[in-house]
Design a protein around this motif. Sequence first.
Motif, short mmCIF file in Angstrom:
data_model
loop_
_atom_site.label_atom_id
_atom_site.label_comp_id
_atom_site.label_asym_id
_atom_site.label_seq_id
_atom_site.Cartn_x
_atom_site.Cartn_y
_atom_site.Cartn_z
N ASP A 1 30.22 50.81 43.22
CA ASP A 1 31.53 50.05 43.10
C ASP A 1 31.41 48.90 42.91
O ASP A 1 30.68 48.02 43.82
N TRP A 2 31.57 48.22 41.53
CA TRP A 2 31.25 46.87 41.16
C TRP A 2 32.29 46.08 41.02
O TRP A 2 33.54 46.70 40.35
N PHE A 3 32.51 44.83 41.44
CA PHE A 3 33.86 44.00 41.23
C PHE A 3 33.11 42.77 40.68
O PHE A 3 32.57 42.01 41.00
N SER A 4 34.17 42.27 39.45
CA SER A 4 34.16 41.12 38.90
C SER A 4 35.38 40.39 39.04
O SER A 4 36.16 40.84 38.43
N LEU A 5 35.27 39.30 39.87
CA LEU A 5 36.69 38.76 40.36
C LEU A 5 36.78 37.29 39.69
O LEU A 5 35.75 36.62 40.13
N SER A 6 37.78 36.92 39.32
CA SER A 6 38.13 35.63 38.75
C SER A 6 39.39 34.99 39.38
O SER A 6 40.28 35.70 39.35
N PHE A 7 38.91 34.04 40.24
CA PHE A 7 40.19 33.48 41.25
C PHE A 7 40.89 32.47 40.37
O PHE A 7 40.55 31.71 39.67
N ALA A 8 42.38 32.21 41.10
CA ALA A 8 43.05 31.14 40.37
C ALA A 8 42.44 29.84 40.55
O ALA A 8 42.86 28.82 39.80
N ASP A 9 41.78 29.57 41.54
CA ASP A 9 41.16 28.07 42.03
C ASP A 9 39.98 28.00 40.78
O ASP A 9 39.45 26.85 41.10
N HIS B 1 42.71 34.56 48.18
CA HIS B 1 42.43 34.28 46.88
C HIS B 1 43.29 35.05 45.85
O HIS B 1 43.42 36.28 46.32
N LYS B 2 44.01 34.19 45.06
CA LYS B 2 44.53 35.13 44.09
C LYS B 2 43.98 35.30 42.71
O LYS B 2 43.11 34.15 42.38
N GLY B 3 44.00 36.01 42.06
CA GLY B 3 43.40 36.19 40.73
C GLY B 3 43.47 37.64 40.25
O GLY B 3 44.51 38.54 40.44
N GLN B 4 42.51 37.73 39.37
CA GLN B 4 42.59 39.10 38.42
C GLN B 4 40.73 39.47 38.29
O GLN B 4 40.02 38.47 38.78
N PRO C 1 41.19 47.24 34.88
CA PRO C 1 41.35 45.74 35.32
C PRO C 1 42.07 45.81 36.79
O PRO C 1 42.73 46.95 37.12
N VAL C 2 41.95 44.88 37.38
CA VAL C 2 42.45 44.90 38.95
C VAL C 2 43.29 43.71 38.95
O VAL C 2 43.02 42.49 38.33
N THR C 3 44.10 43.43 40.20
CA THR C 3 44.83 42.27 40.47
C THR C 3 44.25 41.79 41.87
O THR C 3 43.83 42.88 42.58
N VAL C 4 44.19 40.58 42.10
CA VAL C 4 43.68 40.22 43.55
C VAL C 4 44.57 39.59 44.36
O VAL C 4 45.08 38.61 43.87
#
Length: 343
Positions: free
Chosen positions: A229-237, A331-334, A324-327
């Motif tokens: 299970d691999w996650f790449s997450l980009s946060f709003a900050d 932390h908020k992001g995608q 694609p995913v939402t976060v």
Amino acid sequence: MNAKILILMVFPGLATAQGFAGLGTEADGFSIPQPDPVFDFPTDHGPHPDYRIEWWYLTANLQDPDGMPYGLQWTLFRSALAPEDGVGWTAPQVWMGHAAVTTPDAHYVTERLARGGIGQAGVTADPFAAWIDDWQLAGTMDAARMTASGPDFAYDMDLTATGPLIFHGDGGYSVKSASGQASYYYSQPFYEVAGTLILPGGEVEVTGSAWLDREWSSQPLAEDQTGWDWFSLSFADGNKMMGFLLRQADGSAYSSATWIDAESTTAYADGAFAAVPLDWAKVAGRDVPISWQVTLPDRGVDVTVTAIYNDAWMDTSVPYWEGPVTVTGSHKGQGYLEMTGYE
């Protein structure tokens, strides 16, 4: 060549199920990643034929002018049938391409397979170009054009890097198991994207961000590792995080993560990163987690990661979930989520 025969050649241990897709089989004769790597660019953007498996893997979070979210994937896999190079039909390289587009209510996916050495597929480092048939990712690592097409979709995207390459693990040496399996692994997670999606409903102009992963190895998994299970997450900050779990047959998992901020990159070893399924869905006849609690306590991360579209199943020769995913949460992001090995 029959696609099933070709895919067994690409993943020679698939039939014996040694690690997911045979990636835990012994790699006799192939080069093995070693600690303290020294990368040589642009050469290392190109192929490494003495290693058994390698990929150029890009995912993108996009939106149209009305804010509708879309996901995009472009992947080229190289696998070596033998630990040497060659020319023409004697070349032991086999190539597989995956492309997909995900919307809030649909998932479009297609696959290409090719033999190496005859010009149908390949990668050059300088100038950079990766292609299979008429699909391409070409230009430089700083600015490239990406195209792909399938029976019911196509896309044409321009990519512009706004940050540096990121090296995972110990300077790009990424350990995958307690027994020491590893890969060389770096990313370009700072692409800005603009272009056109062509879907059954027509053309859609989109903009967004993309993440390119570069990885090569010869035995990246242990024999008892059944998937990841691999996650790449980009946060709003502006901060970013990569994290993965490698699931093992006994129910445990091996984890790794990378925290990326404006000033530094921090690697986290096994146990620092955690991901726990919160909700499941029946996808392609399989029970697949489509919502996760993801934590990295050292950075105050405690988020819920949720699929934009549950049925983002890659119905390819080696099937998996990718979308694609939402976060939300601390932390908020995608971002993007890949899950393999769900039966």
